[in-house]
Design an enzyme around this catalytic site. Structure first.
Site, mmCIF file in Angstrom:
data_model
loop_
_atom_site.group_PDB
_atom_site.id
_atom_site.type_symbol
_atom_site.label_atom_id
_atom_site.label_comp_id
_atom_site.label_asym_id
_atom_site.label_seq_id
_atom_site.Cartn_x
_atom_site.Cartn_y
_atom_site.Cartn_z
ATOM 1 N N ASP A 1 42.559 29.964 35.852
ATOM 2 C CA ASP A 1 42.287 31.388 36.043
ATOM 3 C C ASP A 1 43.137 31.861 37.226
ATOM 4 O O ASP A 1 42.784 31.660 38.384
ATOM 5 C CB ASP A 1 40.799 31.629 36.305
ATOM 6 C CG ASP A 1 40.480 33.118 36.472
ATOM 7 O OD1 ASP A 1 41.433 33.925 36.599
ATOM 8 O OD2 ASP A 1 39.285 33.472 36.507
ATOM 9 N N PHE B 1 34.409 32.058 40.716
ATOM 10 C CA PHE B 1 34.257 33.469 40.337
ATOM 11 C C PHE B 1 35.233 33.762 39.198
ATOM 12 O O PHE B 1 36.444 33.620 39.355
ATOM 13 C CB PHE B 1 34.546 34.434 41.495
ATOM 14 C CG PHE B 1 34.363 35.874 41.057
ATOM 15 C CD1 PHE B 1 33.103 36.467 41.092
ATOM 16 C CD2 PHE B 1 35.420 36.602 40.543
ATOM 17 C CE1 PHE B 1 32.918 37.780 40.638
ATOM 18 C CE2 PHE B 1 35.246 37.914 40.088
ATOM 19 C CZ PHE B 1 33.997 38.496 40.141
ATOM 20 N N LYS C 1 44.461 41.693 37.026
ATOM 21 C CA LYS C 1 44.737 42.334 38.316
ATOM 22 C C LYS C 1 46.178 42.844 38.422
ATOM 23 O O LYS C 1 46.490 43.875 37.848
ATOM 24 C CB LYS C 1 44.328 41.395 39.462
ATOM 25 C CG LYS C 1 42.793 41.205 39.468
ATOM 26 C CD LYS C 1 42.235 40.689 40.754
ATOM 27 C CE LYS C 1 40.716 40.869 40.776
ATOM 28 N NZ LYS C 1 39.934 39.658 40.665
HETATM 29 C C1 LIG Z 1 38.782 39.476 39.739
HETATM 30 C C2 LIG Z 1 38.708 38.186 39.025
HETATM 31 C C3 LIG Z 1 38.241 38.105 37.707
HETATM 32 C C4 LIG Z 1 37.653 39.289 36.977
HETATM 33 O O1 LIG Z 1 38.542 40.345 36.814
HETATM 34 P P1 LIG Z 1 37.960 41.803 36.447
HETATM 35 O O2 LIG Z 1 39.194 42.599 36.144
HETATM 36 O O3 LIG Z 1 37.235 42.301 37.661
HETATM 37 O O4 LIG Z 1 37.073 41.653 35.272
HETATM 38 C C5 LIG Z 1 38.278 36.878 37.084
HETATM 39 N N1 LIG Z 1 38.750 35.786 37.710
HETATM 40 C C6 LIG Z 1 39.199 35.819 38.985
HETATM 41 C C7 LIG Z 1 39.725 34.583 39.607
HETATM 42 C C8 LIG Z 1 39.184 37.017 39.689
HETATM 43 O O5 LIG Z 1 39.592 37.043 40.960
#
Ligand SMILES: *Cc1c(COP(=O)(O)O)cnc(C)c1O
Length: 400
Positions: free
Chosen positions: A227, A142, A256
């Site tokens: 990520d 994700f 985040k």
């Molecule tokens: C939440 C998340 C994203 C996307 O972040 P948004 O601010 O919702 O666009 C990307 N990568 C990971 C691992 C995430 O948990």
């Protein structure tokens, strides 16, 4: 004026696009690890905005930093310099041991930016032929919701009916170092993965996977992109989840918690030899690195510098895991995770994730199922031992 929870829920359903299925609770106030709904009920927040609220709701230092900046200067755009941007970049780079910071807003934008940088690096530095760059990703990933990112999602709900899809992504099983090495070709620009998969249910890869992935990248002149949008910034007990493995990435995507739960702040960080491929005009964002973002981000960096949150996550996280592991065989099938981050697979013979989430709500704890049978526990890192005990008690009642 409408005041009851059901009236607000009805408004959401009538006027808001239906792209979420929220738990029926209407929050109007929050502080630390607790939230209060419109009817005055208090709950422990065991989701933390998917880790955007690592420092808790309305951390006083973060709120103060935001207020002070709002009273001085909000937006300049990057057409001009401002007195916060460079300081934020330097402080974040020094905290993370990197050289350069590319500021964006949402997590998905950070991932998009990292993909663009990796492709540009492949063509201009590595020498991959035009339009042939490949990026290796993991099954179950994700990384956000943009058209390019969902092009390599294997979750049908996230992916289907948004084509035509962006090509150039190769999927391998998560945690399989041999498959990763076998997938690398002379056109591979990067490996892009979450160190621990969050949305997939807090999936921790086998020990040694990350060292092997790093070696495969080194042997083939491939960038490793971690990520850490959900796993980073103290969630697992260290600054980065990769730190547990003694592995460094070439690029990290952050988001985040970088915005302190106040505003969206994201970044791609890395070495100058990689991020330096971007020249004026080649990438940008109107709000990326705006003064309010930088002021809040600088305070986040300051909170992380003390190590206090990393330590809380380590200590309370081991307590959380200890308590959850006691429930294995008593309604819980499996517990995974690190620090104050746990994926809890419910016993298939028992209630569904949604049913247990509803039960938790009724017992004063908010969390959300991910997939049918998995709950994710990610409380703010300001949570206390007593509050963890309350949540465990609520979980036992909700599963029963
Ligand atoms: C939440 C998340 C994203 C996307 O972040 P948004 O601010 O919702 O666009 C990307 N990568 C990971 C691992 C995430 O948990």
């Amino acid at each position: 004026m409408t005041t009851s929870a059901s009236a607000f829920i009805k408004l959401d359903e009538e006027w808001g696009a239906h792209n979420y299925h929220p738990l029926p609770v209407v929050i109007s106030e929050a502080d630390g690890a607790s939230v209060t709904d419109v009817e005055g009920n208090r709950y422990l927040d065991f989701l933390s905005g998917y880790s955007a609220l690592n420092f808790g709701h309305r951390h006083p230092a973060l709120i103060r930093a935001a207020h002070e900046q709002l009273d001085r200067l909000t937006l300049t755009s990057r057409a001009f310099h401002n007195d916060q941007f460079g300081l934020f970049c330097r402080e974040l780079a020094q905290l993370t041991g990197t050289e350069m910071v590319l500021t964006m807003n949402t997590g998905a934008e950070a991932v998009e930016s990292a993909i663009k940088v990796a492709r540009k690096w492949a063509y201009e530095v590595k020498g991959v032929p035009a339009d042939r760059a490949e990026i290796i990703v993991a099954a179950g990933n994700f990384h956000g919701r943009t058209t390019t990112i969902i092009s390599f999602s294997d979750d049908a709900v996230a992916h289907d009916n948004y084509g035509p899809y962006t090509p150039g992504f190769i999927t391998v099983p998560f945690g399989d170092a041999d498959a990763l090495r076998d997938a690398i070709t002379s056109n591979t620009a990067a490996v892009l993965m979450e160190p621990i998969q969050g949305e997939a249910g807090v999936i921790v890869p086998p020990a040694g996977f990350w060292a092997a992935a790093r070696a495969a990248c080194d042997d083939n002149n491939v960038l490793l992109i971690a990520d850490e949008i959900q796993s980073g910034l103290a969630r697992t007990g260290k600054l980065f989840a990769l730190d547990h493995e003694g592995v460094r990435a070439d690029l990290y995507t952050l988001g985040k918690a970088l915005g302190g739960g106040i505003i969206p702040v994201s970044a791609v960080i890395g070495r100058e030899s990689v991020l330096g491929v971007l020249k004026p005009g080649q990438h940008g964002s109107t709000f990326g690195g705006y003064p309010v973002a930088c002021a809040v981000g600088r305070k986040v960096v300051e909170l992380l510098e003390t190590g206090e949150f990393q330590q809380r996550s380590t200590e309370l996280g081991s307590y959380l895991h200890e308590r959850l592991n006691e429930l294995v065989g008593h309604g819980v099938a499996e517990v995974r995770g690190r620090g104050l981050w746990a994926g809890v697979d419910l016993d298939p013979a028992g209630k569904s994730g949604r049913e247990v989430s509803m039960g938790l709500r009724d017992n004063g704890v908010l969390c959300k199922e991910t997939h049918e049978r998995t709950l994710r526990f990610a409380p703010p890192l300001v949570i206390t031992r007593d509050e963890i005990d309350q949540a465990i008690e609520a979980l036992v009642k909700s599963m029963g």
